[in-house]
Structure formats: C-alpha cells, structure tokens
Design a protein around this motif. Structure first.
Motif, PDB file in Angstrom:
ATOM      1  N   LEU A 178      43.816  36.114  49.540  1.00 21.97           N
ATOM      2  CA  LEU A 178      42.725  37.020  49.887  1.00 21.97           C
ATOM      3  C   LEU A 178      42.550  38.099  48.815  1.00 21.97           C
ATOM      4  CD1 LEU A 178      43.324  37.509  53.721  1.00 21.97           C
ATOM      5  CD2 LEU A 178      41.579  36.106  52.613  1.00 21.97           C
ATOM      6  N   GLY A 179      43.623  38.410  48.083  1.00 22.67           N
ATOM      7  CA  GLY A 179      43.508  39.371  46.988  1.00 22.67           C
ATOM      8  C   GLY A 179      42.551  38.891  45.917  1.00 22.67           C
ATOM      9  N   VAL A 180      42.600  37.590  45.601  1.00 21.56           N
ATOM     10  CA  VAL A 180      41.671  37.004  44.626  1.00 21.56           C
ATOM     11  C   VAL A 180      40.248  37.061  45.172  1.00 21.56           C
ATOM     12  CG1 VAL A 180      41.164  34.970  43.227  1.00 21.56           C
ATOM     13  CG2 VAL A 180      43.530  35.475  43.867  1.00 21.56           C
ATOM     14  N   VAL A 181      40.106  36.798  46.478  1.00 17.69           N
ATOM     15  CA  VAL A 181      38.791  36.841  47.123  1.00 17.69           C
ATOM     16  C   VAL A 181      38.187  38.241  47.014  1.00 17.69           C
ATOM     17  CG1 VAL A 181      37.606  36.648  49.342  1.00 17.69           C
ATOM     18  CG2 VAL A 181      39.325  34.952  48.703  1.00 17.69           C
ATOM     19  N   LEU A 182      38.978  39.262  47.332  1.00 15.96           N
ATOM     20  CA  LEU A 182      38.491  40.643  47.262  1.00 15.96           C
ATOM     21  C   LEU A 182      38.190  41.050  45.826  1.00 15.96           C
ATOM     22  CD1 LEU A 182      40.910  42.360  49.819  1.00 15.96           C
ATOM     23  CD2 LEU A 182      38.588  41.574  50.205  1.00 15.96           C
ATOM     24  N   LEU A 183      39.001  40.557  44.877  1.00 18.36           N
ATOM     25  CA  LEU A 183      38.758  40.859  43.464  1.00 18.36           C
ATOM     26  C   LEU A 183      37.407  40.326  43.024  1.00 18.36           C
ATOM     27  CD1 LEU A 183      39.752  41.801  40.646  1.00 18.36           C
ATOM     28  CD2 LEU A 183      40.773  39.539  40.369  1.00 18.36           C
ATOM     29  N   LEU A 184      37.077  39.093  43.419  1.00 17.99           N
ATOM     30  CA  LEU A 184      35.791  38.503  43.034  1.00 17.99           C
ATOM     31  C   LEU A 184      34.622  39.236  43.692  1.00 17.99           C
ATOM     32  CD1 LEU A 184      35.137  36.011  41.199  1.00 17.99           C
ATOM     33  CD2 LEU A 184      37.537  36.354  41.712  1.00 17.99           C
ATOM     34  N   PHE A 185      34.828  39.750  44.910  1.00 17.62           N
ATOM     35  CA  PHE A 185      33.771  40.515  45.573  1.00 17.62           C
ATOM     36  C   PHE A 185      33.473  41.796  44.791  1.00 17.62           C
ATOM     37  CE2 PHE A 185      32.582  43.899  48.613  1.00 17.62           C
ATOM     38  CZ  PHE A 185      31.383  43.376  49.072  1.00 17.62           C
ATOM     39  N   ILE A 186      34.518  42.510  44.365  1.00 19.49           N
ATOM     40  CA  ILE A 186      34.321  43.758  43.621  1.00 19.49           C
ATOM     41  C   ILE A 186      33.649  43.480  42.276  1.00 19.49           C
ATOM     42  CG2 ILE A 186      35.560  45.615  42.434  1.00 19.49           C
ATOM     43  CD1 ILE A 186      37.510  45.675  44.757  1.00 19.49           C
ATOM     44  N   ILE A 187      34.031  42.386  41.633  1.00 16.10           N
ATOM     45  CA  ILE A 187      33.387  42.023  40.367  1.00 16.10           C
ATOM     46  C   ILE A 187      31.909  41.713  40.609  1.00 16.10           C
ATOM     47  CG2 ILE A 187      33.292  40.272  38.546  1.00 16.10           C
ATOM     48  CD1 ILE A 187      36.343  40.070  38.811  1.00 16.10           C
ATOM     49  N   GLY A 188      31.621  41.014  41.710  1.00 19.42           N
ATOM     50  CA  GLY A 188      30.236  40.707  42.043  1.00 19.42           C
ATOM     51  C   GLY A 188      29.395  41.951  42.253  1.00 19.42           C
ATOM     52  N   LEU A 189      30.003  43.011  42.805  1.00 22.48           N
ATOM     53  CA  LEU A 189      29.279  44.268  43.008  1.00 22.48           C
ATOM     54  C   LEU A 189      28.817  44.887  41.692  1.00 22.48           C
ATOM     55  CD1 LEU A 189      31.419  46.025  45.788  1.00 22.48           C
ATOM     56  CD2 LEU A 189      29.123  45.099  46.032  1.00 22.48           C
ATOM     57  N   GLU A 190      29.499  44.557  40.597  1.00 24.87           N
ATOM     58  CA  GLU A 190      29.133  45.097  39.296  1.00 24.87           C
ATOM     59  C   GLU A 190      28.107  44.239  38.568  1.00 24.87           C
ATOM     60  OE1 GLU A 190      30.212  48.027  38.322  1.00 24.87           O
ATOM     61  OE2 GLU A 190      31.418  48.214  40.140  1.00 24.87           O
ATOM     62  N   LEU A 191      27.779  43.074  39.131  1.00 28.31           N
ATOM     63  CA  LEU A 191      26.864  42.147  38.461  1.00 28.31           C
ATOM     64  C   LEU A 191      25.663  41.881  39.363  1.00 28.31           C
ATOM     65  CD1 LEU A 191      29.401  39.504  37.107  1.00 28.31           C
ATOM     66  CD2 LEU A 191      28.164  41.169  35.748  1.00 28.31           C
ATOM     67  N   ASN A 192      24.549  42.557  39.097  1.00 21.76           N
ATOM     68  CA  ASN A 192      23.361  42.261  39.880  1.00 21.76           C
ATOM     69  C   ASN A 192      22.757  40.926  39.421  1.00 21.76           C
ATOM     70  OD1 ASN A 192      21.766  42.812  37.540  1.00 21.76           O
ATOM     71  ND2 ASN A 192      21.819  44.986  38.055  1.00 21.76           N
ATOM     72  N   PRO A 193      21.892  40.311  40.220  1.00 23.65           N
ATOM     73  CA  PRO A 193      21.362  38.986  39.877  1.00 23.65           C
ATOM     74  C   PRO A 193      20.745  38.893  38.484  1.00 23.65           C
ATOM     75  CG  PRO A 193      20.815  39.520  42.148  1.00 23.65           C
ATOM     76  CD  PRO A 193      21.433  40.757  41.554  1.00 23.65           C
ATOM     77  N   SER A 194      20.045  39.943  38.042  1.00 27.15           N
ATOM     78  CA  SER A 194      19.416  39.881  36.719  1.00 27.15           C
ATOM     79  C   SER A 194      20.466  39.816  35.611  1.00 27.15           C
ATOM     80  CB  SER A 194      18.514  41.100  36.520  1.00 27.15           C
ATOM     81  OG  SER A 194      19.263  42.302  36.604  1.00 27.15           O
ATOM     82  N   ARG A 195      21.547  40.582  35.780  1.00 28.22           N
ATOM     83  CA  ARG A 195      22.612  40.548  34.776  1.00 28.22           C
ATOM     84  C   ARG A 195      23.322  39.199  34.785  1.00 28.22           C
ATOM     85  NH1 ARG A 195      27.793  44.690  34.573  1.00 28.22           N
ATOM     86  NH2 ARG A 195      28.675  43.931  32.619  1.00 28.22           N
TER      87      ARG A 195
END
Length: 605
Positions: free
Chosen positions: A64-81
């Motif tokens: 779940l730590g990897v799952v949460l890490l990917l969620f936080i990374i996703g928050l920094e990448l909007n669809p256009s980026r």
C-alpha cells in the motif's frame, strides 16, 4: 496467559519500528539513503535473527506504500503535463520493456537452457524496475522534476501499465496449471471499463465530494475520504486485472487540478512514508537466505549481469530518444534493478507450473539484492557523468561567509538580494544551478555552486556565522528539506523563507520559521490595487481595500492553522461587495472597523 498473548501482539510492530528508526537513521548518516537502511533492517530482523518469519504476508500490506506513493506523484501531474510526457511514456517506456525483456529472455534461454515459456516470464519480469526504490531515491535527491528524473519516471509509469498484459501472458504460457483460465477479450474489456469508470468518477464525483466534506469542517473525515479514494481506485483496477498502483496514480492525476490537491497530499504523506518504509523492510524480511546460500554462484553472476544488461540498454535507448549523455547515464543508474512487480509475476508463474517454486525463490532473491544495490548504481552513475556537464560545476567556497546567507537565486532571490545589498548587508548566495551561478558571476555577484539541502554545503558557506538565512528556492520539496535541516542543526539562525502557496505557509508556520511570505502575495495585492485605480477608485480607497484584503488573508491563515486548510472561507470575498465603495478611508489612510468608525463619529460630533 491472555495478557502474554496480548503483549506479543505488539512485539512485532515495536520491533519493526525500532528496526526502521535505527536502520534508516544509520544508513542516512552514512550517506547510503534510507531505502538501503530499511532493507538491511528487514534482513537483520527476519532472515538473520529470525525474529519475524511472515515477511511475505507483511509485504502484501506494505505494498500500500507504493500505492500511496503513486497517488501523490499523480497529484503533481495534471492531465496536460502527462500528455506532454506521452513520447517518453509510450515510446521510450515501451521500447525499454520490449527490448530489455527480449534480451534477458534470450540470456535465460541460451545461457541457462530454460524453456521458451520460462524465459519469456523471466525476461519480462526482470525488465521491470522498482517504482518504489527508484522514485524514493529520486525524491531524496530532489531530481524528480529534472529532465532525467521525468524520463526515468515515464519509463517506470509504462512498466506499471505493462504489468496487466504481462500477468495475462501467464495463463497463455502455462502448460496446464490447476485453476488457470485462458485470457479472453472480456477481461480486456473489463479493464477498459474500469479505467473509464475511474476517469468519470474523478471528473464528476470526487471534487464535489471533497467540497461537501470540507464544508463540514471535520478534518478526520477529510483524511478518511482521501484514503478511501486512494484505496478504492486502487482496488477497482486490481479487481479489473490491472495494478493497484496504476489505479491510485490515475486518481491522483484526476485530482491534480483540484483545489484540495495540497491538503490531500498532506493528509496522505504520513501514511505513505510509514508504509513505504515498511514495504522495504518486508522485502528484506522475505529474502530467503537458504536460497541465497544454496545458489550463491548463480546470484553472484546473475545480479551484476542483470544490472549491467539493463543499464546498457537504458543508456542506449535514452540516447536514441534524444537524452544527453549525462541524462542517459543517470537514468541507467536509477533503473537497473528488478522491481516489486516481479515478485507478483514470478509467484503467478510458479503457480501456473511455468517453472518451479525454487526458481521463483531464486528470482525473487536476485530482484531483492538488485534493489538493495540501487544506491551503489546511482552513485556509480553520478561518477560517470562528463566533467563538462552544464548542470554541474566544482564547489569552491573561497571567500564564503556573511551575515546573510541566501539559498536560491532565481527571480525571487535576485530581487530580494537587491534590497539587502542596497541596505549595506553582505550576502553569501548559494544556488544548485551551475548555469545560473555562471551567469550571476558575470554580473559580479558573490555566488557559490552548491545544494542547500546538504549539511556540508551549509557549513562550507559559513552558516554558523550567519545571522539570517533567506531560503528563496523555487520548489516546495527543496525548501522543506532545507528548512528541516536548518531548524534541526542550526536553530540559532533566523530563518526567512519564500513560501510556495497557502498550504506551504501553514506548514512553515508549524516549523516556527521567523518569517515567511507567499511568492505571489504582495505582487498580486499590488496588481489588484492598480486595477481598482484604473477602474476609477481613488488611491486612498484602493489602498484601504488592499489593506483589508491583506488583513482578511492573515485572519484566514490563523483560522486555518487551528482548524485546517478548508476553514476560514468566510474571510474570502466570492461576490462583489455592495454598496460601493467598500470602505471610506480615514484621514490616516487606514481601514476602520465598525467600532472604530462609531468612535470616530462621536469624536467628530
């Protein structure tokens, strides 16, 4: 008897926490990074001391730590980026998985004499790198936003996407394992529908849901909702046959433009840090030393062969796709290890009778050891970059030391320096961009190349003699790391910090910095004041209105510090204030509250 059993329940968590604290601190002090510290702590507690034996069971929870890490990374990448990165994701990422998988499969087939089916699974399983290890390593170095960091992350993202079709290959390659079903078009359709459902929910449901929860003012409910969204999206895609990490990443990307992005990141971060550390410890716990000892020669040859093969292919592909020599070397140094998804693929393959359980254990041992060696491959990559790298230069601290130390010399820092120098203050400037340092040197600034997140850099630049440190860095991650270091090691120094946004301001105030200011606050207030005057408001009234907005903003920050980021909304104007003008300025050109106005009227009468 019951009390003894109850006390044993807490024994393993206490042991894991102790190992995490000791291992991470020790290895961080040695300059080897926290990842290797967690791994070695897990090895010491599990395979060596045999204090905890259920490492694989713990690994399922810790993922779940990897799952949460990917969620936080996703928050920094909007669809256009994300769309702007499509060439690296679907071009370079696809090429890396395909070529690395094919080459390693050929080595397994001809070098070890394995079957075609086993070679295919081994090749593509080892072609995947560790998202958890690589991203954590790049986060610690602060390079995720640099070009080679984005390139490495694009490759990792495609690898996460590719786990679904690779798992679908297992039943096709199986010689007839029990319970194995052939892949159908229906399973592919279900996966597509799950992704579409997640995107629709993210676009039309998540933001209204968070807005409703935020209006309730219940902070703990907001945290629960954040965890619900992450785990719910991850579970949805897992049920559809895709990876949990991919589901969490998509949810993060869909919320990247949300007004709640920073609060969600702050809510998830503590869980991410603890579970990711637990994940690395679980990897160490699950290492089978008997397999390592029985096959030490194969591992001794296999691990360096894997690392060198993947590094060479990564370097070549990065160069083909336009990366510079130094960027390609650094990507190759970050991603040569095996990955956590290899554990899943090899376990599934052994269950499908593609190869034996002993082979799966051997492959898992090779992946684990390669993950543990990542800090060394990263360090080696840094040593192999060219000496004339435009992003690097030699650190020279001759003449450093002043009353004011400025860290970061982008546009904000350059303007601040003019005020300080004009006031007669001597300033030592540090910046990590070699190009910026060279340019500033041409104008005569006393500027030094160095990373303000490193203690030895601050020492060399004379922080012990500085009366004030002005942190003017660009990114929040760098700023936070510098603030934490200075508050811990040099608490006597006055700390003035450039804030990234509102959430960052609240975080800095919790750290008791001496002064902070949002990078856009005063310029935006001035812009609004000039706009009012252009619309016909007299200067005195415009100044009073601006002061009112400034005061309301400060009041709102005080409320948010006590009640959370979603509180204090009543201090904001969301509709025109009528009747106009809002304020009648006093003779002293200051804003009067209602009580002051009544008092002034009495005195006037």
């Amino acid at each position: 008897m019951e009390e003894a059993s109850h006390s044993l329940t807490y024994w393993e968590p206490l042991l894991l926490l102790f190992g995490a604290v000791l291992g991470a601190t020790l290895f961080k002090r040695l300059g080897l990074g926290t990842i290797l510290g967690y791994l070695m702590a897990g090895v010491a507690i599990g395979p060596v001391a045999r204090l905890i034996s259920d490492g694989e069971e713990l690994l399922h929870v810790a993922e779940l730590g990897v799952v949460l890490l990917l969620f936080i990374i996703g928050l920094e990448l909007n669809p256009s980026r994300l769309w702007a990165m499509r060439r690296d994701i679907f071009g370079l990422g696809f090429a890396q998985v395909l070529l690395s998988g094919a080459v390693i499969a050929l080595i397994a087939s001809f070098g070890l004499g394995l079957s075609f089916q086993a070679s295919m699974i081994i090749g593509f399983g080892l072609a995947l790198s560790s998202t958890a290890v690589a991203v954590q390593s790049m986060e610690e170095q602060g390079v995720l936003n640099r070009h080679y960091g984005q390139t490495a992350f694009s490759i990792l993202l495609f690898q996460d996407i590719s786990i679904a079709p690779l798992l679908a290959l297992v039943p096709l390659l199986s010689p007839g394992g029990e319970g194995v079903e052939a892949m159908s078009l229906a399973s592919f359709g279900i996966a597509i529908l799950a992704v579409a459902a997640l995107i629709l929910c993210g676009r039309y449901i998540l933001n209204p849901m968070f807005r409703l929860i935020a209006s309730s003012g219940a902070r703990e409910v907001m945290i629960a909702a954040a965890l619900l969204v992450v785990l719910g999206s991850a579970s949805l895609l897992q049920v559809a046959g895709l990876s949990m990490a991919l589901g969490a990443f998509i949810a993060g990307v869909l919320l990247a433009d949300s007004t709640f992005r920073h609060e969600l990141s702050a809510d998830i971060e503590p869980f991410r840090g603890v579970l990711l550390g637990l994940f690395f410890m679980a990897v160490g716990l699950s290492l089978d030393l008997n397999v390592v000892l029985a096959n030490w020669l194969i591992i001794l040859i296999g691990v360096p062969t894997l690392i060198m093969t993947k590094a060479a292919l990564l370097y070549g592909l990065c160069r083909i796709f336009g990366s510079s020599h130094d960027d390609a070397v650094r990507v190759a140094g970050q991603l040569p290890q095996g990955g956590e998804f290899g554990f899943v693929l090899f376990t599934a393959a052994s269950s499908a009778l593609i190869f034996s359980n002993e082979t799966a254990s051997l492959l898992i041992a090779i992946v684990t050891i390669s993950m543990a060696l990542t800090p060394l491959s990263v360090a080696l990559g840094e040593r192999l970059v060219s000496e004339d790298d435009p992003d690097e230069m030699e650190e020279d601290w001759d003449g450093a030391g002043a009353d004011v130390m400025m860290i970061g010399f982008s546009r904000f820092g350059q303007i601040v320096s003019q005020t300080l120098l004009a006031g007669g203050s001597d300033v030592t400037i540090i910046d990590h961009s070699a190009a910026r340092v060279r340019l500033a040197e041409r104008f005569g600034f006393r500027i030094y190349f160095g990373d303000g997140r490193r203690r030895e850099v601050l020492e060399a630049a004379g922080i012990r003699d500085a009366k004030l440190v002005a942190v003017c860095t660009n990114g929040r991650a760098s700023t936070d790391a510098i603030v934490e270091l200075i508050k811990t090691e040099y608490p006597h120094v006055k700390l003035y910090v450039r804030s990234y946004d509102r959430a960052h301001t609240l975080w800095l105030r919790q750290r008791d910095v001496d002064y902070e200011i949002r990078e856009t606050l005063e310029s935006a207030l001035r812009f609004g004041q000039e706009s009012l005057e252009a619309l016909g408001t007299d200067t005195m009234t415009a100044e009073a209105i601006t002061e009112d907005v400034r005061r309301r903003d400060e009041d709102r920050l005080s409320i948010q510090a006590a009640e959370g980021l979603t509180a204090g909304n009543e201090k904001m104007h969301t509709r025109p204030v009528l009747p106009e003008p809002l304020i009648k300025p006093s003779r002293e050109s200051r804003l009067l509250n209602p009580k002051d106005e009544k008092e002034a009227e009495k005195q006037a009468n």
